[in-house]
Design an enzyme around this catalytic site. Structure first.
Site, PDB file in Angstrom:
ATOM      1  N   ASP A 192      -0.987   0.730   0.166  1.00 31.78           N
ATOM      2  CA  ASP A 192      -0.965   0.154  -1.179  1.00 31.78           C
ATOM      3  C   ASP A 192      -1.704   1.060  -2.156  1.00 31.78           C
ATOM      4  O   ASP A 192      -2.342   0.583  -3.101  1.00 31.78           O
ATOM      5  CB  ASP A 192      -1.527  -1.273  -1.205  1.00 31.78           C
ATOM      6  CG  ASP A 192      -1.164  -2.003  -2.495  1.00 31.78           C
ATOM      7  OD1 ASP A 192      -0.225  -1.566  -3.195  1.00 31.78           O
ATOM      8  OD2 ASP A 192      -1.838  -3.003  -2.815  1.00 31.78           O
TER       9      ASP A 192
ATOM     10  N   HIS B 159       2.800   3.178  -3.711  1.00 35.40           N
ATOM     11  CA  HIS B 159       3.253   3.300  -5.102  1.00 35.40           C
ATOM     12  C   HIS B 159       3.219   4.773  -5.496  1.00 35.40           C
ATOM     13  O   HIS B 159       2.141   5.383  -5.494  1.00 35.40           O
ATOM     14  CB  HIS B 159       2.347   2.489  -6.032  1.00 35.40           C
ATOM     15  CG  HIS B 159       2.348   1.024  -5.719  1.00 35.40           C
ATOM     16  ND1 HIS B 159       3.221   0.135  -6.310  1.00 35.40           N
ATOM     17  CD2 HIS B 159       1.612   0.292  -4.847  1.00 35.40           C
ATOM     18  CE1 HIS B 159       3.007  -1.078  -5.825  1.00 35.40           C
ATOM     19  NE2 HIS B 159       2.039  -1.008  -4.934  1.00 35.40           N
TER      20      HIS B 159
ATOM     21  N   HIS C 103       0.024  -6.075   2.542  1.00 40.41           N
ATOM     22  CA  HIS C 103      -1.413  -5.988   2.226  1.00 40.41           C
ATOM     23  C   HIS C 103      -2.148  -7.323   2.385  1.00 40.41           C
ATOM     24  O   HIS C 103      -2.682  -7.868   1.423  1.00 40.41           O
ATOM     25  CB  HIS C 103      -1.673  -5.396   0.832  1.00 40.41           C
ATOM     26  CG  HIS C 103      -0.797  -5.899  -0.286  1.00 40.41           C
ATOM     27  ND1 HIS C 103      -0.609  -7.224  -0.565  1.00 40.41           N
ATOM     28  CD2 HIS C 103      -0.051  -5.232  -1.193  1.00 40.41           C
ATOM     29  CE1 HIS C 103       0.194  -7.343  -1.597  1.00 40.41           C
ATOM     30  NE2 HIS C 103       0.564  -6.155  -1.990  1.00 40.41           N
TER      31      HIS C 103
ATOM     32  N   LYS D 208      11.760  -6.002  -1.953  1.00 40.59           N
ATOM     33  CA  LYS D 208      10.393  -6.448  -2.228  1.00 40.59           C
ATOM     34  C   LYS D 208      10.382  -7.712  -3.073  1.00 40.59           C
ATOM     35  O   LYS D 208      11.001  -7.766  -4.147  1.00 40.59           O
ATOM     36  CB  LYS D 208       9.641  -5.321  -2.950  1.00 40.59           C
ATOM     37  CG  LYS D 208       8.215  -5.652  -3.361  1.00 40.59           C
ATOM     38  CD  LYS D 208       7.271  -5.754  -2.159  1.00 40.59           C
ATOM     39  CE  LYS D 208       5.921  -6.332  -2.533  1.00 40.59           C
ATOM     40  NZ  LYS D 208       4.957  -5.348  -2.964  1.00 40.59           N
TER      41      LYS D 208
ATOM     42  N   HIS E  17       3.647   1.056   2.719  1.00 44.22           N
ATOM     43  CA  HIS E  17       3.509   0.400   1.395  1.00 44.22           C
ATOM     44  C   HIS E  17       2.828   1.380   0.443  1.00 44.22           C
ATOM     45  O   HIS E  17       1.612   1.568   0.491  1.00 44.22           O
ATOM     46  CB  HIS E  17       2.681  -0.884   1.503  1.00 44.22           C
ATOM     47  CG  HIS E  17       2.604  -1.641   0.213  1.00 44.22           C
ATOM     48  ND1 HIS E  17       2.966  -2.971   0.096  1.00 44.22           N
ATOM     49  CD2 HIS E  17       2.215  -1.272  -1.032  1.00 44.22           C
ATOM     50  CE1 HIS E  17       2.797  -3.365  -1.146  1.00 44.22           C
ATOM     51  NE2 HIS E  17       2.325  -2.353  -1.863  1.00 44.22           N
TER      52      HIS E  17
ATOM     53  N   HIS F  16       4.842  -9.810  -1.488  1.00 44.03           N
ATOM     54  CA  HIS F  16       3.507  -9.869  -2.105  1.00 44.03           C
ATOM     55  C   HIS F  16       3.088 -11.334  -2.014  1.00 44.03           C
ATOM     56  O   HIS F  16       3.570 -12.172  -2.775  1.00 44.03           O
ATOM     57  CB  HIS F  16       3.544  -9.386  -3.563  1.00 44.03           C
ATOM     58  CG  HIS F  16       2.188  -9.390  -4.201  1.00 44.03           C
ATOM     59  ND1 HIS F  16       1.514  -8.241  -4.545  1.00 44.03           N
ATOM     60  CD2 HIS F  16       1.353 -10.420  -4.519  1.00 44.03           C
ATOM     61  CE1 HIS F  16       0.329  -8.560  -5.051  1.00 44.03           C
ATOM     62  NE2 HIS F  16       0.216  -9.878  -5.058  1.00 44.03           N
TER      63      HIS F  16
HETATM   64  C1  NCD Z   1      -0.134  -2.466  -7.551  1.00 39.61           C
HETATM   65  C2  NCD Z   1       0.297  -1.531  -8.670  1.00 39.61           C
HETATM   66  O1  NCD Z   1      -0.561  -1.091  -9.444  1.00 39.61           O
HETATM   67  O2  NCD Z   1       1.491  -1.205  -8.740  1.00 39.61           O
HETATM   68  N1  NCD Z   1      -1.483  -2.873  -7.771  1.00 39.61           N
HETATM   69  C3  NCD Z   1      -2.357  -3.266  -6.829  1.00 39.61           C
HETATM   70  O3  NCD Z   1      -3.459  -3.687  -7.184  1.00 39.61           O
HETATM   71  N2  NCD Z   1      -2.077  -3.207  -5.548  1.00 39.61           N
HETATM   72  C4  NCD Z   1       0.792  -3.599  -7.468  1.00 39.61           C
HETATM   73  C5  NCD Z   1       0.674  -4.357  -6.196  1.00 39.61           C
HETATM   74  O4  NCD Z   1       1.017  -3.858  -5.124  1.00 39.61           O
HETATM   75  O5  NCD Z   1       0.221  -5.509  -6.229  1.00 39.61           O
HETATM   76 ZN    ZN Z   2       1.453  -2.568  -3.729  1.00 41.12          ZN
END
Ligand code: NCD
Ligand code: ZN
Length: 356
Positions: free
Chosen positions: A259, A16, A186, A110, A14, A148
């Site tokens: 995450d 970003h 998460h 997702k 997971h 999520h």
């Molecule tokens: C994530 C993001 O900033 O893309 N933020 C977070 O707090 N984890 C989005 C997400 O996974 O909820």
């Molecule tokens: Zn995330």
């Protein structure tokens, strides 16, 4: 006391990576540690189609190439493989799932409940009302749904949203589609951990390093701490303990997902700061710290490197990484395109670092 730990190269289930000039900076950190990563599709606009995922994948590969040219990648890091995902909407056509499976590079879909988190406005408003045909095809073809897991009803208490999601969405979803592969992303609560431990069928969960290391006090220590704010938000200590118990238990349903969610410094340090903690830089050091504190370092390899690929039906990595017990001070900030990002625990000392 264990001083060095060599484990199968881990994967991040997971992550970003963002887009644009920041991408090359953050992907380098992940690639130094992980073999593969499930890449979140919540760009603005979101990655809803296979063609968009293909283009994003190409930009990630360009980012890796740029990082390599800059000398930001260590050895073996150039082989890092982004595993792409699609962002589910009320209007995703079922055929898009077939195309995703055929593509060979889309590994999951997702679910963001509309309004749950960063860039989730295009998310699903009514999963079983709007997405049945898509879920049917996903179940048939073995395409995992990554969830999520928070309700978004503004009247519910923020800290209860994950537990309520289990009753309101997870249970009906899994009754309707018992063979659908689902990853509860998460997880942050005892309820989430116990649900995944006890449920029937192909269910798993990712757990972040920050939810293993910190409870909600971290948000308020000495003042308001925006760099500890993420969604789902940190919970009370008894929940953190339940997550540590799950992650270190050896149960194959629990695996690593950072995450890591970078935001430019100014987007976090303002009156209405963004949610997301940046942990890609030091992810494995943070996880090692959490497992070490629990006296369960020997359970790290299965959690970080085996359970994820086993659940996704992919081969485990064949090379290794080595962690060493040695103090590492987390930098105060890092380049992030033309901006900077503040990593979690900036300025603090960690007990572990990756050495090869
Ligand atoms: C994530 C993001 O900033 O893309 N933020 C977070 O707090 N984890 C989005 C997400 O996974 O909820
Ligand atoms: Zn995330």
């Amino acid at each position: 006391m264990v001083q060095r730990l060599t484990i199968t190269r881990p994967d991040d289930w997971h992550l970003h990576l963002r887009d644009g000039p920041a991408l090359a900076h953050v992907v380098a950190h992940s690639a130094r540690q992980f073999g593969r990563a499930i890449v979140m599709p919540n760009l603005n606009p979101p990655v809803t189609r296979v063609a968009e995922a293909a283009a994003y994948r190409q930009r990630i590969q360009q980012g890796l190439h740029l990082a390599e040219q800059r000398g930001d990648l260590g050895k073996d890091a150039a082989g890092f493989e982004p595993l792409m995902t699609l962002y589910l909407t009320d209007n995703t056509p079922a055929d898009e799932i077939r195309r995703a499976v055929e593509s060979g590079f889309v590994y999951a879909v997702k679910l963001y409940p509309a309004g749950a988190t960063t860039n989730s406005d295009a998310g699903v408003t009514d999963l079983l009302g709007r997405c049945r045909a898509v879920l049917e095809v996903m179940q048939e073809l073995g395409m995992p749904l990554l969830v999520h897991g928070e309700v978004t009803d503004p009247d519910t208490d923020l800290f209860d949203r994950e537990a309520l999601f289990i009753d309101r969405v997870m249970l009906p979803l899994r009754r309707a589609f018992p063979a659908l592969k689902v990853v509860f992303e998460h997880i942050t609560t005892r309820e989430g951990a116990h649900y995944v431990r006890d449920a029937d069928g192909p269910v798993a969960a990712t757990i972040t390093a920050h939810h293993l290391l910190y409870n909600r006090n971290a948000l308020f220590t000495g003042g308001l701490q925006p760099h500890w704010y993420c969604l789902p938000v940190l919970k009370r200590e008894s929940h953190r303990e339940a997550l540590v118990e799950a992650a270190t238990s050896g149960n194959p349903r629990f695996f690593l997902g950072t995450d890591s969610a970078p935001h430019a410094r100014g987007a976090k340090e303002q009156a209405c700061g963004c949610a997301g903690c940046y942990t890609a830089l030091h992810a494995m050091a943070l996880y090692a710290q959490a497992f070490d504190r629990a006296g369960k370092l020997e359970a790290l390899e299965a959690f970080a490197s085996w359970h994820g690929p086993d659940f996704y039906g992919l081969p485990r990595n064949t090379d290794t990484i080595t962690l060493e017990r040695a103090e590492m001070t987390v930098p105060n900030e890092l380049p992030f395109g033309d901006d900077t990002v503040v990593p979690l625990a900036a300025g603090e000392a960690l007990d572990w670092r990756v050495v090869g």
